[in-house]
Design an enzyme around this catalytic site. Structure first.
Site, PDB file in Angstrom:
ATOM      1  N   HIS A 217       0.754  -1.147  -0.019  1.00  0.00           N
ATOM      2  CA  HIS A 217       0.035   0.144   0.022  1.00  0.00           C
ATOM      3  C   HIS A 217       0.730   1.273   0.036  1.00  0.00           C
ATOM      4  CE1 HIS A 217       0.912   0.843   4.250  1.00  0.00           C
ATOM      5  NE2 HIS A 217       0.699  -0.249   4.355  1.00  0.00           N
TER       6      HIS A 217
ATOM      7  N   ARG B 157      -6.086   0.960   3.969  1.00  0.00           N
ATOM      8  CA  ARG B 157      -5.070   1.425   3.223  1.00  0.00           C
ATOM      9  C   ARG B 157      -4.448   0.525   2.205  1.00  0.00           C
ATOM     10  NH1 ARG B 157      -3.291  -0.233   8.294  1.00  0.00           N
ATOM     11  NH2 ARG B 157      -1.368  -1.403   8.411  1.00  0.00           N
TER      12      ARG B 157
ATOM     13  N   GLU C  47      -1.594  -6.768   7.511  1.00  0.00           N
ATOM     14  CA  GLU C  47      -0.338  -6.530   8.104  1.00  0.00           C
ATOM     15  C   GLU C  47      -0.083  -7.302   9.423  1.00  0.00           C
ATOM     16  OE1 GLU C  47       2.699  -6.056   7.931  1.00  0.00           O
ATOM     17  OE2 GLU C  47       3.055  -4.054   7.920  1.00  0.00           O
TER      18      GLU C  47
ATOM     19  N   HIS D 222       0.651  -5.721   2.523  1.00  0.00           N
ATOM     20  CA  HIS D 222       1.392  -4.927   3.606  1.00  0.00           C
ATOM     21  C   HIS D 222       2.820  -5.222   3.555  1.00  0.00           C
ATOM     22  CE1 HIS D 222      -2.318  -3.396   4.970  1.00  0.00           C
ATOM     23  NE2 HIS D 222      -2.738  -4.535   4.597  1.00  0.00           N
TER      24      HIS D 222
END
Length: 208
Positions: free
Chosen positions: A10, A59, A86, A156
């Protein structure tokens, strides 16, 4: 048969900008992050993307939306799954990284951030992240590649590091030196033999 796998971390998030541990906190992109995602989409313009996968965090999803808009690949199937989230930083989430280093010592924070198997308080290690990302990739994503579909994954830093570790067959020490830049597409090209090699490696591991 030749298929492509595109990996994108991201764009910069608001907490990346503020140097804070983010993990599973649902923080959106900064202005720079929006620009990075837009440019990533432009870099993929002209590439065929058949299906996209992303995490449950805004995100990553916002980045994916911008990538698809700017690559011209709107309308493709999008799969959202928490397996691509993440790494959880547990009790550290929301804390400033410099302040945390001042409180616990730089050496301890470095271990929490960079060791393969040590978990931060209440959080996940990179090994934990690997152990959820790789089975999901093998069971859910790789079959699309085996069906000759080009795949985009927007996720991520640590979930992608786990995936890169597996694909590139890196050691624990090697992956600790690997950084995944925000908003920069990584492209892998697979043929049948290289996909079969992933299958064989996964089948011989303790994760299968």
């Amino acid at each position: 048969m030749s298929v492509k796998l595109f990996l994108i971390r991201h764009g910069q998030s608001l907490w990346n900008l503020e140097n804070r541990f983010t993990g599973w906190k649902d923080i959106d992109l900064s202005e720079k992050g929006v620009q990075e995602a837009t440019e990533a989409g432009k870099e993929l313009r002209g590439e065929q993307i058949d299906i996209a996968f992303t995490s449950t965090l805004i995100r990553a999803q916002h980045t994916l939306d911008l990538v698809l808009q700017n690559s011209g690949e709107t309308g493709i199937p999008v799969v959202i799954n928490k397996a691509l989230n993440e790494r959880s930083y547990g009790d550290l989430e929301g804390l400033n990284k410099a302040d945390t280093a001042a409180q616990y010592g730089e050496a301890q924070v470095h271990i929490w951030r960079r060791s393969f198997s040590t978990r931060p308080p209440g959080g996940e290690s990179l090994e934990d992240t690997y152990n959820r990302v790789i089975p999901y990739f093998m069971h859910t994503i790789l079959p699309h590649m085996e069906a000759a579909e080009n795949v985009l994954i927007v996720a991520h830093g640590n979930s992608l590091r786990a995936l890169v570790m597996f694909i590139d067959n890196l050691t624990q020490d090697e992956i600790l030196q690997r950084e995944i830049a925000t908003g920069f597409p990584l492209t892998y090209i697979f043929n049948r033999a290289s996909i079969d090699a992933l299958r064989a490696r996964f089948g011989s591991s303790t994760l299968a």
